[in-house]
Design an enzyme around this catalytic site. Structure first.
Site, mmCIF file in Angstrom:
data_model
loop_
_atom_site.group_PDB
_atom_site.id
_atom_site.type_symbol
_atom_site.label_atom_id
_atom_site.label_comp_id
_atom_site.label_asym_id
_atom_site.label_seq_id
_atom_site.Cartn_x
_atom_site.Cartn_y
_atom_site.Cartn_z
ATOM 1 N N ASP A 22 -3.380 4.973 0.498
ATOM 2 C CA ASP A 22 -3.989 5.189 1.810
ATOM 3 C C ASP A 22 -5.398 4.591 1.848
ATOM 4 O O ASP A 22 -6.309 5.201 1.348
ATOM 5 C CB ASP A 22 -4.004 6.678 2.165
ATOM 6 C CG ASP A 22 -4.459 7.568 1.014
ATOM 7 O OD1 ASP A 22 -4.352 7.176 -0.163
ATOM 8 O OD2 ASP A 22 -4.910 8.690 1.304
ATOM 9 N N GLU A 75 -13.321 5.820 -9.115
ATOM 10 C CA GLU A 75 -11.960 5.858 -8.586
ATOM 11 C C GLU A 75 -11.286 4.492 -8.589
ATOM 12 O O GLU A 75 -10.098 4.362 -8.877
ATOM 13 C CB GLU A 75 -12.033 6.416 -7.162
ATOM 14 C CG GLU A 75 -10.730 6.528 -6.431
ATOM 15 C CD GLU A 75 -10.932 6.954 -4.989
ATOM 16 O OE1 GLU A 75 -9.999 7.545 -4.435
ATOM 17 O OE2 GLU A 75 -12.017 6.687 -4.422
#
EC number: 3.2.1.28
Length: 549
Positions: A326, A509
């Site tokens: 996403d 991340e």
């Protein structure tokens, strides 16, 4: 209002007679008899009961007011707040005072809610630590205990300790956790592996599936189904025997295949699509078609610019979140515009590879238990899925796997998701060799492999590289005998992460890897997060295999 398998269903998903503003879609099927209430979470001894209502359900216009007013910079903050009193009393108070001339929404929220705690705020990494030492010292920082649950919060209580990714993500996430577990095993943290194994099994038992994460607002969707890979890891590391999870694997499979038997060719229900030739493949899905609680304002704004019914856009945004990617060019009709998202019309290569693994795992464990009929049934299912993937998702001209647009009946974009069939053993050697050539020429950089070859501003696209994609590529190519490519990706990724760590003393991340100079990855709908669970897990495992960079 209870969570339901389908709430406010998308008109495009209906095949029954109701008053609609939009034309019915002949491709979709909805079955009334399949609509049933989400199970309420059970009490865990010694802990408060979890509340199955999402914050948007419970706080109604107060929730919309807070999100619309942007009193927090991150839309996820308010859904993660915990009420200081009975939520109904808070809503009643809000309705009494909201029209007062001196009403201050921010103060009202602060007076009635506990703001999310930032657990790692006091942690400062030691710049003298090696990368390995840094990761091992982060596990306690990222660990959450069952007693952390607060009554009426959106957090779903779990019976055992668990690891969170870090940053804004203060809950456990389904597919993230598998890659985190790789590092826990390498660090010798069998205690946490056992806890997480029990937690995921418990969620399947209580919810019928593993939610996106342990928040009420994640109950309506799952994430890439990697529980079979977790079970394999538990077995390999001697944490838990695979046989004890056979029933859980079957339950997860039933969730992903719900409604399949009632479909005719060119119809879809929830996660399942029956293809024109009668074969079954799967797509990502969310049972709700409203703005996501955790990205409410962003979703409303995206829908405004779509030119489509808002509930269609919300469903596709939610399904995109269920994909774990996403967001990405994979799901966009127009690669430069998130409002063109069409997640539910794509048959994803990675999802169907993971489900092939699930079917194979059920067959293999059934064989160990002497359940021959079940073994034969699921071997047939896995074989049928592989055949269907080869018919619809294999691009023989270019030697790559691609997602498939089942509405338009055409192949979609190429991305690093194409390596998942290798990781789960679904490809043949010719396919693996040809895919290796494509990855070398189209995705490989000096810093690792790109998520895709398209620059869109979305985080799961160029120029970003992500730890789980590196791991699956490394192991996938090595499994098919291409040690050279696998080792190159591994060493490139270790160099990327280590170089950034030496400069910034943290793990993040995602990384910008397109030009050989590792730096913070960008894109997406929230700021870059550090911590970071699956990066730590993959890198710690690679250090065990290749040594410190």
């Amino acid at each position: 209002m209870l969570n339901q398998k389908i709430q406010n269903p998308n008109p495009d998903e209906l095949m029954i007679e109701v008053d609609l503003c939009y034309e019915l879609d002949p491709y979709e099927l909805k079955l009334d008899e399949m609509i049933e209430a989400e199970p309420e979470p059970e009490m865990i001894e010694g802990l408060p009961a979890s509340d199955a209502l999402t914050p948007a359900d419970r706080y109604l216009e107060l929730f919309e007011h807070v999100q619309s007013a942007k009193i927090f910079p991150d839309s996820k903050t308010f859904p993660d707040c915990a009420p200081k009193m009975d939520p109904l009393d808070i809503l009643i108070r809000y309705r009494k005072v909201r029209r007062h001339r001196d009403f201050d929404l921010r103060k009202f929220v602060e007076n009635h809610f506990w703001l999310p705690e930032v657990y790692s705020r006091e942690y400062v990494s030691d710049p003298q630590n090696s990368l390995k030492e840094h990761i091992d010292q982060l596990w306690p920082v990222l660990t959450r205990e069952p007693q952390d649950h607060i009554p009426w919060s959106s957090l779903l209580a779990l019976p055992q300790s668990y690891i969170v990714p870090g940053g804004r993500f203060s809950e456990t996430y389904y597919w993230d956790s598998y890659f985190t577990m790789l590092g826990l095993a390498e660090s010798g943290r069998e205690d946490l592996l056992k806890c997480m194994a029990d937690n995921f099994a418990w969620m399947i038992e209580n919810y019928g599936h593993i939610p996106n994460g342990n928040r009420t607002y994640y109950l309506s969707r799952s994430q890439p189904p990697v529980f079979a890979l977790m079970v394999e890891l538990f077995e390999e590391d001697g944490v838990r025997g695979a046989r004890r999870y056979l029933d859980h694997l079957k339950m997860e499979y039933a969730f992903w295949m719900d409604g399949a038997e009632s479909l005719i060719p060119n119809q879809a229900y929830r996660h399942v699509v029956r293809m024109p030739d009668g074969s079954l493949l799967n797509r990502y899905w969310d049972d709700r078609d409203t703005p996501r609680d955790e990205s409410w304002l962003e979703d409303v704004e995206t829908a405004k610019h779509s030119g489509r019914p808002p509930n269609e856009v919300y469903r596709d945004l939610r399904a995109g979140a269920a994909s774990g990617w996403d967001y990405s060019s994979r799901w966009l009709r127009d690669t430069g515009r998130l409002a063109s998202i069409r997640t539910t019309q794509f048959i994803p290569i990675d999802l169907n590879a993971f489900l092939f693994k699930l079917e194979s795992a059920i067959a293999n464990i059934s064989a160990l238990k002497g359940e021959k009929e079940t073994e034969a049934l699921f071997r047939q299912k896995a074989s049928a899925r592989r055949d269907a993937v080869n018919r619809y998702l294999w691009d023989d001209e270019n030697g790559i796997y691609r997602d498939y647009d089942w509405r338009r009946e055409q192949l979609a974009l190429f991305s690093a998701a194409a390596i998942v069939p290798l990781y789960v053993g679904m490809a043949n050697h010719e396919q693996a060799d040809r895919l290796a050539n494509a990855v070398r020429s189209r995705l490989l950089t000096p810093g690792g492999i790109l998520a895709s070859e398209y620059e869109t501003g979305e985080q799961w696209d160029k120029p970003n590289g992500w730890a789980p994609l590196q791991w699956m590529a490394i192991q996938g190519f090595k499994m098919y005998g291409d040690d050279l490519l696998g080792d190159e990706i591994a060493r490139s990724w270790l160099k990327t992460v280590n170089q950034f760590y030496l400069e910034q003393h943290k793990m993040i991340e995602k990384y910008h890897i397109a030009d050989g100079v590792p730096r913070e990855g960008g894109g997406g709908e929230y700021p870059l997060q550090d911590g970071f669970g699956w990066t730590n897990g993959v890198v710690r495992r690679l250090i065990g295999l290749y040594g410190e960079p």
